[in-house]
Design an enzyme around this catalytic site. Structure first.
Site, PDB file in Angstrom:
ATOM      1  N   ASP A   1      -7.077  -1.270  -4.450  1.00 48.98           N
ATOM      2  CA  ASP A   1      -8.140  -0.941  -3.493  1.00 48.98           C
ATOM      3  C   ASP A   1      -9.029   0.177  -4.035  1.00 48.98           C
ATOM      4  OD1 ASP A   1      -6.962  -2.769  -1.733  1.00 48.98           O
ATOM      5  OD2 ASP A   1      -5.859  -1.206  -0.658  1.00 48.98           O
TER       6      ASP A   1
ATOM      7  N   ASP B   1       0.850  -1.188   0.000  1.00 54.54           N
ATOM      8  CA  ASP B   1       0.000   0.000   0.000  1.00 54.54           C
ATOM      9  C   ASP B   1       0.881   1.231   0.000  1.00 54.54           C
ATOM     10  OD1 ASP B   1      -2.423  -1.416   0.092  1.00 54.54           O
ATOM     11  OD2 ASP B   1      -2.420  -1.493   2.276  1.00 54.54           O
TER      12      ASP B   1
END
Length: 185
Positions: free
Chosen positions: A160, A135
């Site tokens: 995401d 991330d």
């Protein structure tokens, strides 16, 4: 007979192209961050946007509800169902916008699957299927005077954002398409 002259064939190829390009973009950014940033390192892009390298064992936005292997296998099965569903929608001549949203959901799931399946082995910290998701997108929109984030703490990735945005788009603009596709036999 012209190659790709059938409308459904062209639509199917468009959906495949969207998925491939989206997954490549997601993986390129993840690999860049994982190979050029130290874990926890961040760089300000804008006052409310940072690139910050973190690794995530769980689902989107760091949620950890299930065992890692279960989550990875579930994602793989979910992508299989989404691919079957998209194939069905293409054959029915479903609207391009709805199919595009489903394609981005699929691309997001595939991007995170690649991390889980391969990154542990690639970076030498875990066996296949136990890798962590990379991330990097961080938007601390509201911070206090000490710089601590008060609003929107999650660090996430392109995959995401594909999933989240696609679900919102479906719920706002394509709810009827979803209902119709699920009610038809």
């Amino acid at each position: 007979m012209k190659l790709f002259s059938d409308k459904n064939t062209r639509l199917g190829l468009l959906i495949v192209a969207i998925i491939v390009v989206a997954v490549i973009a997601d993986q390129a950014l993840k690999l860049y961050i994982a190979t050029h940033y130290a874990l926890g390192e961040s760089h300000e892009v804008l006052p409310f946007f940072l690139l910050c390298y973190v690794e995530n064992d769980g689902m989107a936005f760091g949620i950890e509800w299930f065992d890692k292997l279960f989550l990875t296998v579930f994602r793989i099965l979910a992508v299989g169902v989404l691919i079957w569903y998209m194939h069905r929608l293409v054959r029915r001549g479903c609207r391009t916008g709805y199919l595009t949203a489903i394609a981005f959901t699929t691309a997001g799931a595939l991007g995170n699957i690649i991390d889980c399946v391969f990154y542990g082995r690639l970076f030498g910290y875990a066996p296949f299927f136990y890798g962590k998701v990379v991330d990097m997108l961080y938007f601390p929109i509201i911070t206090d005077s000490a710089g601590e984030c008060l609003f929107f703490r999650p660090v996430f990735n392109l995959a995401d954002s594909y999933i989240t945005t696609a679900v919102i788009v479906i719920l706002i603009w394509f709810r009827r398409d979803l209902d119709n596709s699920l009610n038809k036999k």
